[in-house]
Structure formats: structure tokens, C-alpha cells
Write a protein that holds these residues in place. Structure first.
Motif: not given
Length: 348
Positions: A227-250
């Protein structure tokens, strides 16, 4: 180890499942290396599972095999903590680190990929008080490795995940310990400094030859949210690769299930509740569901303390209600989805 396929009606209690069992709807019923108990056997029959794969040795040898496998994982875990500490120290001191050194650790982590039950049990047993950056990085890499496997990603992609996880918090070495270890609430300026650590991490690792761009991106974006509530850039969704999403979750899962100087850890089933309340906005819901449905089944056999003071053992995790497992206490099966006054206080 030799495996054999047998009718579910012929399996004996205490035998060890050699291949994950899924329902006809695709949900995980039990994972590989789970020990069969009477509850699981009855559930498999209820799910109309006709055959299962088990390890083709006697029960006593199976138990010995599990213990040896777990001990080897623990030894590898401790070695890898020491190795990542050396790498992080070299990087923060401005020394060159070859990709070969990182590969050695990532390969060591990738090797036990078929022992997901043992990996989760190892992590559960080795949780330390006031976990440091190095231990946390190893934990995240193991969870990321498992999630990559559960998502059926290719080996190269899983190794990208492992390497990103190993290096994602290296930038914290640039932040004062007085901020990192503060017990009370952070001041606004202190939190703003914490929010810079993904940038610091990226700056430190961006010039490592051989480290993939996807790994580097995951290091930079591991605190971003859907939802773009994170940091440092406040991006989300399609702006994140699958690797980025997995590391965020784990990273999030490893953080909330670990002890910190400023807060107590939560047990995995409480963490599942937190994920379920946040996943629709904070994380990719498909990836979260894959992670939770698989990791929940890995806690079968774990001892737990209930809020009535009694100790039980998780014998089954219903795929449809993963926050409320079936617990055996004094030979009685308790369904926590129905026992509304009972809850898990801690994992033992």
C-alpha cells in the motif's frame, strides 16, 4: 534415504512422511518429515488421501535420522552466523568481498532445502534473546529459501533470495547502537535514522560483482509495502519485484517472532494472526498465503504452553484455520478453534 509409497491404511504411527501431502484443492495437509500420529492419519483418510510416501526404514531408524539431520542443521546454522559476521565486518570496513564468499554461505543454506520441517524446527529451537543483526540475517535467509521453494521458483532465483536476505540489514552497522538497542519508544529523528538503513545497506553492497540486480533491489526495498506505506521510498505493488516482496514478508515474520531489547517476540500462531490482519494492505496476499499455509504445517510436533498452564503438543494444523491448531494434552485432542477459552501462550 530410501522412500516407499504405501496405502494410508497401512501406515504406522511414528513413521515419517517423505513427501508433502496436499488436498485435492491444493492446500497443504502435512509437510515432508512430519511424524505420523493418529490425528494426522485420520485426517489424511478424511481428506480421501489413498497413498503416502514414507521413509523406507523402521521407526527407530527414522527417529535417529531426524535427530541427526536436525543436529547437522544446527551446526551449519551456527557456522553460517560466524561467516556472515566476517562478511558484514569486511563490507562495513570498506574491504572488498567476493561473490564467492557469499556463495559459500548461500549454498550451505540452500543445501537443506528438502528438509523444510527440520529448518523450521531448527529456527524455533535456536531463537535467542536479543537476537543480533547476523542471526536475524541467517533466519531471514532460511525463511526466504523455504518460501522460494514453496512458490516453485528456480534454483537461481532462490539463491538470489538467500543472498538478499544475508545482506539486507548490513546498513544497520552504520546506525548508532543507542538507537538500535533503545528499549523505549524511538524519537521521530531516531526513527527517521532507522528508516535509512535499507539505503545504507544498498550503498554498501551495490558494487559487489556477481550479486544480481534483483538481490540488490530486494536489499533496498525490504521495508516497502504493497500500500506504499513502507520506506525508504514509499513504493509498492508492481514497483517491487517478487524477490523484494518475499524478503519483505520473511523479514517481517523473522522480526516479530524474535526477541528484541524493546519488545517481546510473538509465537508463530500469533504472528499468523498479525499477517492475516495486515496482508491485504501491507504484503502481496498470494505470497503471504503461500508462506502461511506451508509454514504452519511445519509446527506439527512442537510443544506449546497453553493459557491454562498445561503443556501440549501440536498434532495438526487445519489448512482452513491455521491460527487454531489441534493440540494434544494428556492424551486428549483439543481443537483451539472450538475451545474458545484456550490459547497458546508460548512455543517450547
Amino acid at each position: 534415504m530410501e522412500k516407499r509409497c504405501i496405502p494410508i491404511l497401512e501406515c504406522e504411527l511414528g513413521e515419517i512422511i517423505a513427501q508433502k501431502v496436499v488436498s485435492k484443492y491444493g492446500s497443504t495437509i502435512v509437510v515432508e518429515n512430519t511424524t505420523i500420529n493418529s490425528y494426522i492419519k485420520n485426517k489424511l483418510i478424511a481428506f480421501e488421501v489413498d497413498y503416502i510416501w514414507i521413509y523406507g526404514v523402521c521407526i527407530g531408524e527414522s527417529i535417529k535420522y531426524k535427530d541427526n539431520d536436525l543436529n547437522q542443521l544446527k551446526q551449519s546454522y551456527n557456522r553460517n552466523i560466524l561467516e556472515i559476521k566476517k562478511i558484514v565486518n569486511d563490507l562495513t570496513n570498506g574491504n572488498n568481498v567476493s561473490i564467492e564468499k557469499i556463495d559459500l554461505i548461500s549454498n550451505s543454506i540452500y543445501e537443506p532445502i528438502n528438509n523444510e520441517y527440520h529448518v523450521v524446527r531448527c529456527l524455533n529451537e535456536l531463537k535467542s534473546i536479543d537476537e543480533d543483526t547476523f542471526t536475524h540475517s541467517i533466519n531471514v535467509s532460511l525463511y526466504a529459501m523455504l518460501l522460494g521453494k514453496w512458490m516453485l521458483l528456480p534454483e537461481s532465483k532462490i539463491k538470489d533470495l538467500i543472498q538478499a536476505a544475508l545482506l539486507h540489514d548490513v546498513g544497520k552497522t552504520k546506525i548508532s547502537n543507542s538507537i538500535l538497542n533503545k528499549k523505549g519508544k524511538l524519537e521521530i529523528e531516531e526513527f527517521e535514522e532507522i528508516k535509512k538503513h535499507p539505503i545504507y545497506s544498498f550503498e554498501i553492497i551495490k558494487d559487489i560483482d556477481g550479486l544480481s540486480m534483483e538481490s540488490k533491489e530486494a536489499v533496498l526495498k525490504h521495508h516497502e509495502r504493497e500500500d506504499k506505506s513502507g520506506y525508504p521510498a514509499g513504493i509498492g505493488g508492481s514497483e517491487m519485484s517478487i524477490c523484494s516482496k518475499i524478503i519483505a514478508i520473511t523479514n517481517f515474520y523473522a522480526s516479530i517472532t524474535s526477541e528484541r531489547t524493546y519488545r517481546k517476540r510473538v509465537h508463530p500462531f500469533e504472528a499468523f494472526k498479525i499477517f492475516q490482519s495486515q496482508s491485504s494492505v501491507s504484503f502481496d496476499i498470494h505470497i503471504v498465503n503461500t508462506f502461511l499455509s506451508n509454514i504452519a504445517a511445519c509446527y506439527v510436533g512442537t510443544k506449546v504452553l497453553l493459557n491454562n498452564g498445561k503443556i501440549g503438543e501440536i498434532v495438526y494444523v487445519p489448512p482452513q484455520v491455521i491460527t487454531k491448531p489441534i493440540v494434544c494434552v494428556d492424551s486428549e485432542y483439543l481443537d483451539l478453534s472450538k475451545e474458545i477459552n484456550l490459547s497458546i501462550v508460548n512455543m517450547l
